[in-house]
Each structure stands twice: as structure tokens, then as C-alpha cells.
Design an enzyme around this catalytic site. Structure first.
Site, PDB file in Angstrom:
ATOM      1  N   CYS A 154     -24.319  29.873 -19.369  1.00  0.00           N
ATOM      2  CA  CYS A 154     -24.272  28.463 -19.779  1.00  0.00           C
ATOM      3  C   CYS A 154     -23.643  28.268 -21.156  1.00  0.00           C
ATOM      4  O   CYS A 154     -23.304  27.143 -21.526  1.00  0.00           O
ATOM      5  CB  CYS A 154     -25.669  27.861 -19.753  1.00  0.00           C
ATOM      6  SG  CYS A 154     -26.509  28.124 -18.189  1.00  0.00           S
ATOM      7  N   ASN A 203     -28.502  21.027 -14.040  1.00  0.00           N
ATOM      8  CA  ASN A 203     -27.940  22.068 -14.904  1.00  0.00           C
ATOM      9  C   ASN A 203     -26.690  22.640 -14.234  1.00  0.00           C
ATOM     10  O   ASN A 203     -26.780  23.309 -13.213  1.00  0.00           O
ATOM     11  CB  ASN A 203     -29.002  23.164 -15.117  1.00  0.00           C
ATOM     12  CG  ASN A 203     -28.523  24.277 -16.029  1.00  0.00           C
ATOM     13  OD1 ASN A 203     -27.324  24.434 -16.257  1.00  0.00           O
ATOM     14  ND2 ASN A 203     -29.450  25.065 -16.535  1.00  0.00           N
ATOM     15  N   HIS A 209     -26.189  22.112 -24.294  1.00  0.00           N
ATOM     16  CA  HIS A 209     -26.226  22.515 -22.891  1.00  0.00           C
ATOM     17  C   HIS A 209     -27.309  21.711 -22.185  1.00  0.00           C
ATOM     18  O   HIS A 209     -28.412  21.533 -22.699  1.00  0.00           O
ATOM     19  CB  HIS A 209     -26.508  24.013 -22.795  1.00  0.00           C
ATOM     20  CG  HIS A 209     -26.805  24.449 -21.397  1.00  0.00           C
ATOM     21  ND1 HIS A 209     -26.019  24.051 -20.332  1.00  0.00           N
ATOM     22  CD2 HIS A 209     -27.791  25.220 -20.882  1.00  0.00           C
ATOM     23  CE1 HIS A 209     -26.519  24.569 -19.216  1.00  0.00           C
ATOM     24  NE2 HIS A 209     -27.583  25.280 -19.522  1.00  0.00           N
TER      25      HIS A 209
HETATM   26  N1  COA Z   1     -42.650  20.644  -8.364  1.00  0.00           N
HETATM   27  C1  COA Z   1     -43.965  20.350  -8.514  1.00  0.00           C
HETATM   28  N2  COA Z   1     -44.833  21.166  -9.121  1.00  0.00           N
HETATM   29  C2  COA Z   1     -44.383  22.322  -9.586  1.00  0.00           C
HETATM   30  C3  COA Z   1     -43.012  22.695  -9.474  1.00  0.00           C
HETATM   31  C4  COA Z   1     -42.158  21.793  -8.830  1.00  0.00           C
HETATM   32  N3  COA Z   1     -40.848  22.054  -8.657  1.00  0.00           N
HETATM   33  N4  COA Z   1     -42.856  23.900 -10.051  1.00  0.00           N
HETATM   34  C5  COA Z   1     -44.052  24.270 -10.504  1.00  0.00           C
HETATM   35  N5  COA Z   1     -44.979  23.326 -10.208  1.00  0.00           N
HETATM   36  C6  COA Z   1     -46.408  23.307 -10.552  1.00  0.00           C
HETATM   37  C7  COA Z   1     -46.996  24.701 -10.614  1.00  0.00           C
HETATM   38  O1  COA Z   1     -47.507  25.096  -9.366  1.00  0.00           O
HETATM   39  C8  COA Z   1     -48.093  24.518 -11.637  1.00  0.00           C
HETATM   40  O2  COA Z   1     -49.191  23.909 -11.008  1.00  0.00           O
HETATM   41  P1  COA Z   1     -50.715  24.272 -11.466  1.00  0.00           P
HETATM   42  O3  COA Z   1     -50.808  23.813 -12.908  1.00  0.00           O
HETATM   43  O4  COA Z   1     -51.542  23.480 -10.521  1.00  0.00           O
HETATM   44  O5  COA Z   1     -50.836  25.746 -11.333  1.00  0.00           O
HETATM   45  C9  COA Z   1     -47.523  23.498 -12.611  1.00  0.00           C
HETATM   46  O6  COA Z   1     -46.520  22.772 -11.865  1.00  0.00           O
HETATM   47  C10 COA Z   1     -46.868  24.114 -13.830  1.00  0.00           C
HETATM   48  O7  COA Z   1     -46.001  25.177 -13.399  1.00  0.00           O
HETATM   49  P2  COA Z   1     -45.104  25.944 -14.396  1.00  0.00           P
HETATM   50  O8  COA Z   1     -44.372  27.012 -13.666  1.00  0.00           O
HETATM   51  O9  COA Z   1     -45.953  26.332 -15.565  1.00  0.00           O
HETATM   52  O10 COA Z   1     -44.072  24.793 -14.788  1.00  0.00           O
HETATM   53  P3  COA Z   1     -43.261  24.592 -16.125  1.00  0.00           P
HETATM   54  O11 COA Z   1     -43.888  23.538 -16.918  1.00  0.00           O
HETATM   55  O12 COA Z   1     -42.959  25.906 -16.793  1.00  0.00           O
HETATM   56  O13 COA Z   1     -41.912  24.023 -15.549  1.00  0.00           O
HETATM   57  C11 COA Z   1     -39.657  24.706 -15.215  1.00  0.00           C
HETATM   58  C12 COA Z   1     -41.095  24.836 -14.726  1.00  0.00           C
HETATM   59  C13 COA Z   1     -38.785  25.587 -14.364  1.00  0.00           C
HETATM   60  C14 COA Z   1     -39.252  23.235 -15.017  1.00  0.00           C
HETATM   61  C15 COA Z   1     -39.588  25.067 -16.709  1.00  0.00           C
HETATM   62  O14 COA Z   1     -40.210  26.316 -16.926  1.00  0.00           O
HETATM   63  C16 COA Z   1     -38.177  25.146 -17.222  1.00  0.00           C
HETATM   64  O15 COA Z   1     -37.412  24.204 -17.127  1.00  0.00           O
HETATM   65  N6  COA Z   1     -37.802  26.280 -17.860  1.00  0.00           N
HETATM   66  C17 COA Z   1     -36.451  26.454 -18.373  1.00  0.00           C
HETATM   67  C18 COA Z   1     -35.516  26.776 -17.230  1.00  0.00           C
HETATM   68  C19 COA Z   1     -34.065  26.605 -17.599  1.00  0.00           C
HETATM   69  O16 COA Z   1     -33.702  25.715 -18.320  1.00  0.00           O
HETATM   70  N7  COA Z   1     -33.226  27.493 -17.047  1.00  0.00           N
HETATM   71  C20 COA Z   1     -31.822  27.465 -17.250  1.00  0.00           C
HETATM   72  C21 COA Z   1     -31.454  27.960 -18.593  1.00  0.00           C
HETATM   73  S1  COA Z   1     -29.726  27.945 -18.846  1.00  0.00           S
END
Ligand code: COA
Length: 328
Positions: free
Chosen positions: A128, A283, A253
Site C-alpha cells: 500500500c 482499501n 493511505h
Molecule cells: N462484521 C461484524 N462483526 C465482526 C466482523 C465483521 N466483519 N469482524 C469481526 N467482528 C466481531 C468479532 O467477532 C468480535 O466480536 P466479539 O467482541 O463478540 O468477540 C468483534 O467484532 C471485534 O472483533 P475484532 O477482530 O477485535 O475487530 P477489530 O475491531 O479489530 O476490527 C478490523 C477488525 C479488520 C476492521 C480491524 O482490525 C482493522 O481494520 N485492522 C487494520 C486492517 C488494515 O487496515 N489492513 C490493511 C492495511 S494496508
């Protein structure tokens, strides 16, 4: 259908090295495939909701379909027209992509062929951060005597994304952005400073193996992204002798709105001075920054003399920051 770039073969001559130089982005183009994949579409097969995705990421929809070379060509044609530059005037094509059409050869030569360019053409893989890496490399080539360089960021991430995976399927989409980067002999436009870095200890937090889809530790990517954005922006501002208040527009980004907000809190930036297109693109990796630049220009958010910061991070991990004084 492939075309023989006979005209370009006649028109292209390496230019003499040296001379006065500065950098200006004289044209910009964007291309998105037609097919839209909304958050609501994802709920048909994934346990998620539009509300959750918007709140946790800022994404409303993303595009799928097309090819990396096709989207690149479309964006580059628009950028050339915007700059009023003929394809035959281009000295180099740099295509930043993490989703090339083939493992070998690179996609850039195919794009150059479609445009009628026989100048050098290569792919740049810095995930990215790729387009910002490309802009910095282009500045070096201008210093070596080139005049006009196409810097493209393009992705077809739908080919390496599992849209059934709740972690990655909600994030990634396709698109391309292209810029004509020219030597500015007036000296008004400049790359004021830059920073590039990588930390290969974090390969495992975001990667795709041959023939497989993207694997991601979302929480760790989030943490690292905030840290490296802060570090890279600070390094570039320090080198240019600038503070947060001196930056007129920041083009980060487009990965997750919450990553940007968390980094901005540490950097003293505000969202009013930030260009975002994430909501309607998702993204798009190397394409995200030129897509956001295209949108910012369409809204007249950049003027001659503006100080514009491009700030990327991505798999690798890689990161890059470039601060540009916008030419007239
Ligand atoms: N829809 C609904 N619920 C979801 C979900 C989705 N797509 N993904 C996870 N959950 C739920 C989980 O089951 C969890 O539930 P619980 O609290 O009951 O256990 C809760 O949401 C939190 O999950 P978690 O994995 O901790 O989510 P998060 O807050 O870390 O968000 C991302 C997940 C992927 C959105 C986040 O980590 C993120 O954006 N990270 C950066 C990724 C990125 O930018 N990558 C590219 C870089 S170039």
C-alpha cells in the site's frame, strides 16, 4: 488487442541528463471497475452488517472486476489528457501494484504497450506504500535528467481476497490512479522531503502466498500502521523544517478511517485537511493515494503553493511519506 507502438518507437529519444529540476504533478487520472460490492451485498453470505463495517472501518462499498493492466491504462490515459502530454513524451512508467496481472512478466510493460510507450516500464511492489515509493523514485529519475514519468498505482485485490472472510473481505477493492510527474524547470514545484522505510519482522501480519488469499492479523496491522504513520510523517516534516500546521492537505493511505484518526491525534492533524475516498472505494492498496488525490483535485482542494503530504503504509511492513510543494 495489442498494438504495435511504432510511432512511439520513432518519437522516443533519451533526453540529455541534468539541468534545473523540480517536481510537478501535472496530470491525474482515476479508474474504478463498474461492479460495486456494497456492505449490504456482503451480508448475504457473511455474518456482518453495514453499520458494523462503517463504524469499524469507514467503508461503505468497494469495486471488483477489471484487470490491473486495464485499470492502469484507463487511469494513465486520463492522466496524460489532464496533463496535455503525449504518450510518446513519457520517459518512464512506474506501476506500483501488489496484484499484477502475472507473476512474470511485470504489468507495466503491457500498460506501456497499450499506451504506445517504449520507454522503460517496471512494476514496484511495496504494497500500500507503493505509489508514494514510486513518486520518490520518480523524483530521483527527474534528477537524472528525465522529464516526464507516469506513476501509477493499480490493484485488482478481488483476486487475492476471500470475500467470505470477516477480517479481510470487508476491506479490499479494485481501482487505479495515475499521475504524470514532470520536471518543473521553474523550481516552484518541489519534493520538499521524503521518508521511506520497512520492517520485515512484520511480514507475517499481512501477506498472501502464491495461489492463496490475503491473510491478516487486523489488530496488529492497526497498531503498527498508527505507529509508522506517525514516525514517517514526523521524519519527513522534520527534514523539511515543517510542522503539522504547515501542511495544507494530507493524503493518507485509505485503509481504515480509525487508523487515520488515531494517527492524526498523535500528529496534530485534523480531518478537515485530509483527503478521503475510502467510503466508496474500500482499501485499494497502491491505488488508494492517487485515487484520493484525484478526488481532492476535483474538489479544488489543492492550489499553487499548497503543501501536500502523501503518507502510505502497508504490508511488509513498508511505509513512505512525501511532502510536495504544489506547482503552479
Ligand atoms: N462484521 C461484524 N462483526 C465482526 C466482523 C465483521 N466483519 N469482524 C469481526 N467482528 C466481531 C468479532 O467477532 C468480535 O466480536 P466479539 O467482541 O463478540 O468477540 C468483534 O467484532 C471485534 O472483533 P475484532 O477482530 O477485535 O475487530 P477489530 O475491531 O479489530 O476490527 C478490523 C477488525 C479488520 C476492521 C480491524 O482490525 C482493522 O481494520 N485492522 C487494520 C486492517 C488494515 O487496515 N489492513 C490493511 C492495511 S494496508
Amino acid at each position: 488487442m495489442a498494438t504495435e507502438p511504432a510511432q512511439a518507437a520513432e518519437a522516443y529519444h533519451p533526453r540529455p541528463m541534468g539541468g534545473p529540476w523540480g517536481l510537478k504533478i501535472s496530470g491525474i487520472g482515476a479508474a474504478l471497475p463498474e461492479k460495486v460490492l456494497t456492505n449490504a451485498d456482503l451480508t448475504a453470505w457473511m455474518d456482518t452488517s453495514d453499520e458494523w463495517i462503517r463504524e469499524r472501518t469507514g467503508i461503505g462499498e468497494r469495486r471488483i472486476g477489471g484487470s490491473t493492466s486495464g485499470l492502469s491504462t484507463e487511469a494513465a490515459q486520463l492522466a496524460l489528457a489532464d496533463a496535455g502530454v503525449e504518450a510518446s513524451e513519457i520517459d518512464q512508467v512506474i506501476l506500483a501494484t501488489t496484484s499484477p496481472d502475472h507473476i512474470c512478466p511485470g504489468t507495466a510493460p503491457a500498460v506501456a504497450r497499450e499506451l504506445g510507450i517504449l520507454a522503460g516500464a517496471f512494476d514496484l511492489q511495496a504494497a500500500c506504500s507503493g505509489w508514494v515509493y514510486g513518486l520518490i523514485v520518480a523524483n530521483g529519475l527527474l534528477l537524472q535528467g528525465m522529464d516526464k514519468i507516469l506513476v501509477i498505482g493499480a490493484e485488482t485485490l478481488d483476486r487475492i481476497t476471500d470475500y467470505h472472510d470477516r477480517g479481510t473481505g470487508i476491506l479490499f477493492g479494485n481501482g487505479a490512479g495515475a499521475a504524470v510527474v514532470e520536471r518543473d524547470t521553474t523550481g516552484a514545484g518541489q519534493l520538499l522531503s521524503w521518508d521511506m522505510g520497512s520492517n520485515g519482522n512484520y511480514v507475517h501480519i499481512l501477506y498472501a502466498d502464491h495461489g492463496d488469499v490475503l491473510q491478516m492479523d487486523g489488530k496488529e496491522v492497526f497498531r503498527q500502521a498508527v505507529t509508522v504513520m506517525q514516525r514517517s510523517a514526523t521524519a519527513a516534516m522534520d527534514r523539511a523544517g515543517l510542522t503539522a500546521d504547515d501542511i495544507d492537505l494530507i493524503i493518507p493511505h485509505q485503509a481504515n478511517i480509525r487508523i487515520v484518526e488515531a494517527a492524526w491525534k498523535r500528529l496534530g492533524f485534523d480531518m478537515d485537511r485530509t483527503a478521503m475516498v475510502l467510503e466508496r472505494t474500500g482499501n485499494t492498496s497502491a491505488a488508494s493515494i492517487p485515487l484520493a488525490l484525484d478526488h481532492a483535485l476535483s474538489e479544488n482542494r489543492v492550489e499553487p503553493g499548497s503543501t501536500v503530504m502523501f503518507l502510505g503504509f502497508g504490508a511488509g511492513m513498508t511505509w513512505a511519506c512525501a511532502i510536495v510543494r504544489w506547482a503552479g
